[in-house]
Design an enzyme around this catalytic site. Structure first.
Site, short mmCIF file in Angstrom:
data_model
loop_
_atom_site.label_atom_id
_atom_site.label_comp_id
_atom_site.label_asym_id
_atom_site.label_seq_id
_atom_site.Cartn_x
_atom_site.Cartn_y
_atom_site.Cartn_z
N PHE A 103 0.91 -1.19 -0.02
CA PHE A 103 0.14 -0.03 -0.04
C PHE A 103 0.88 1.10 -0.06
O PHE A 103 1.77 1.56 1.04
CB PHE A 103 -1.14 -0.06 1.21
CG PHE A 103 -1.81 1.23 1.10
CD1 PHE A 103 -3.13 1.14 0.38
CD2 PHE A 103 -1.53 2.31 1.84
CE1 PHE A 103 -3.80 2.27 0.48
CE2 PHE A 103 -2.46 3.54 1.71
CZ PHE A 103 -3.72 3.42 1.06
N ASP A 115 9.20 2.63 1.35
CA ASP A 115 8.12 3.49 1.86
C ASP A 115 8.07 3.23 3.34
O ASP A 115 7.56 2.28 3.87
CB ASP A 115 7.00 2.98 1.33
CG ASP A 115 5.67 3.64 1.54
OD1 ASP A 115 5.56 4.17 2.81
OD2 ASP A 115 4.45 3.67 0.97
N LYS A 166 2.77 9.31 8.61
CA LYS A 166 2.19 9.15 9.64
C LYS A 166 2.77 9.75 10.80
O LYS A 166 2.20 10.49 11.53
CB LYS A 166 1.81 7.72 9.81
CG LYS A 166 1.05 7.21 8.51
CD LYS A 166 0.37 5.87 8.63
CE LYS A 166 -0.76 5.80 7.71
NZ LYS A 166 -0.36 4.87 6.63
C1 LIG Z 1 -0.87 5.22 4.90
C2 LIG Z 1 0.30 4.87 4.14
C3 LIG Z 1 0.57 5.44 2.90
C4 LIG Z 1 -0.45 6.73 2.62
O1 LIG Z 1 -0.25 7.65 3.27
P1 LIG Z 1 -1.48 8.81 3.19
O2 LIG Z 1 -1.23 9.95 4.19
O3 LIG Z 1 -2.96 7.99 3.57
O4 LIG Z 1 -1.62 9.35 1.85
C5 LIG Z 1 1.48 5.10 1.95
N1 LIG Z 1 2.47 4.12 2.13
C6 LIG Z 1 2.40 3.57 3.49
C7 LIG Z 1 3.12 2.31 3.88
C8 LIG Z 1 1.30 3.85 4.38
O5 LIG Z 1 0.98 2.97 5.35
#
Ligand SMILES: *Cc1c(COP(=O)(O)O)cnc(C)c1O
Length: 415
Positions: free
Chosen positions: A144, A229, A262
């Site tokens: 994701f 990420d 986050k």
């Molecule tokens: C939550 C998340 C995103 C997206 O972040 P948003 O602030 O919702 O756009 C991207 N990568 C990972 C691994 C995530 O957990």
């Protein structure tokens, strides 16, 4: 006494629901409760019911709710200098970039681009990869990476992507955990491999041993970038500043690009894209990227306060230690067949499945947890959570699972 602050007369469940339905885009799905206040690890709904928040706004509220360091930094900065645009720089923007680079142990010539969300942090990473002159990206099934068009192309789940086809082209998804498939997919046309060190949304899954090193070797061999990420895993969530810094997760590699969001803002919207080393930093040239809010003083001042507090209160060690104890307590329950994760990012597989029913029963019992897949729960509590609060959940879980089985709640399945 019912808490109604900020919600006017919406003290009645059906009333806030009808206002919500009439005003908020239904794409977001049906909210579980109307929350009106938070303090530490607890939040309260409009009817005054209290919940222990074991999800922290999806791994966001590292310091919990209404932490004095966050409130202080935000109010001080708001009354000093709130927003300026990228035509100007501000002290908290520069200080936060320097702090994040130091915590990442990034080499000289590294840099930070601030944005406002995880998806945006990944969009900037994607634009950096395009500057290699190549456009193929290798990502992993189950991954994701966000919901904007570029980040969405990286995201594996077809149900998120296909309604918006044609998407950004060039992304190949390889099967999870298959090192040979990863190595085979990375070729001379590949701009980058994009990975979460631990997959969050697919249920808190770690890659098998050797996988991260294979990703580094395969990208190095063809001159492609390795993008990590760490939007969910970064900023102490897994017990270290970045998940890749733990040798059993990162296997000693140095990435080319890391994305954050986050936990960085402790609730203030902020994203960050880190470029490791001069060569990567120079890929995007002046004028090639930007955002009105990039490095916004409010968000960066709060980010600094979050990092300082995590450091001063030794929350990395706390997350690692309490997380390990919570995982063994959960793994000892006969109702749980597998416990995964690191630090305070925890996944657990339910023997009887139906994670949605268990999460609903947990909410009724005053615990916020997340049915991350139809059969798995995810916990990502504030890093300040106490032993009693988290281990108390492990004690309560068998009763919650039993009440979920009896109530037959969540029969519609996972949302
Ligand atoms: C939550 C998340 C995103 C997206 O972040 P948003 O602030 O919702 O756009 C991207 N990568 C990972 C691994 C995530 O957990």
């Amino acid at each position: 006494m019912t808490e109604t602050k900020g919600t006017g007369m919406m003290t009645d469940t059906s009333e806030w629901r009808s206002h919500h339905e009439a005003a908020i885009l239904p794409a977001l799905g049906r909210p579980q409760r109307l929350l009106v206040r938070g303090e530490g690890v607890r939040v309260w709904d409009e009817a005054g019911r209290e919940y222990v928040d074991l999800l922290a706004g999806i791994a966001v509220n590292a310091l919990g709710h209404a932490h004095s360091a966050v409130v202080g930094a935000l109010t001080d900065q708001a009354s000093t200098l709130g927003h300026i645009s990228n035509f100007f720089a501000s002290p908290p923007q520069i200080a936060l970039a320097e702090r994040v680079l130091a915590l990442a142990q990034a080499p000289s010539g590294s840099s930070v681009y601030f944005s406002n969300s995880g998806a945006e942090a990944n969009e900037a990473a994607l634009k950096i990869t395009r500057r290699t002159g190549r456009s193929k990206i290798v990502a992993v099934e189950g991954s994701f990476h966000g919901r904007t068009m570029g980040a969405l192309a990286l995201t594996a789940k077809a149900a998120y992507r296909e309604p918006f086809d044609p998407g950004v082209p060039g992304v190949v998804h390889v099967p999870f955990g298959d090192e040979a498939a990863l190595r085979a997919a990375v070729d001379a046309d590949t701009a980058a491999v994009v990975l979460e060190p631990i997959q969050g949304e697919s249920g808190v899954r770690r890659h098998p041993a050797g996988y991260m090193r294979a990703a580094r070797e395969a990208t190095d061999a063809v001159g492609a970038l390795l993008v990590l990420d760490e939007v969910q895993t970064g900023i102490g969530r897994t017990g270290s500043w970045f998940a890749f810094q733990q040798s059993e997760i990162g296997e000693g590699i140095t990435p080319d690009v890391v994305t954050l969001a986050k936990g960085l803002g402790g609730g203030m919207p902020i994203g960050a894209t880190l470029t490791f080393g001069e060569r990567i930093t120079q890929l995007l040239q002046p004028g090639q990227h930007g955002s009105t809010f990039s490095g916004n003083p409010l968000a960066t001042a709060v980010g600094l306060a979050v990092l300082t507090t995590v450091q001063e209160q030794e929350l990395l060690a706390h997350a690692a230690d309490l997380g390990a104890r919570a995982r063994s307590a959960l793994a000892a329950l006969p109702q749980i067949t597998e416990v995964t994760g690191a630090g305070l990012l925890i996944g657990m597989e339910l023997r009887d499945g139906n994670a949605k029913a268990v999460a609903d029963a947990a909410l009724e019992a005053g615990w916020i947890v997340n049915p991350v897949t139809p059969t798995r729960l995810r916990l990502a509590p504030p890093l300040i959570i106490t032993d009693d609060q988290l281990l108390g959940f492990a004690d309560a879980l068998p009763g919650i699972i039993a009440s979920a089985a009896h109530s037959g709640a969540g029969a519609e399945g996972a949302a």
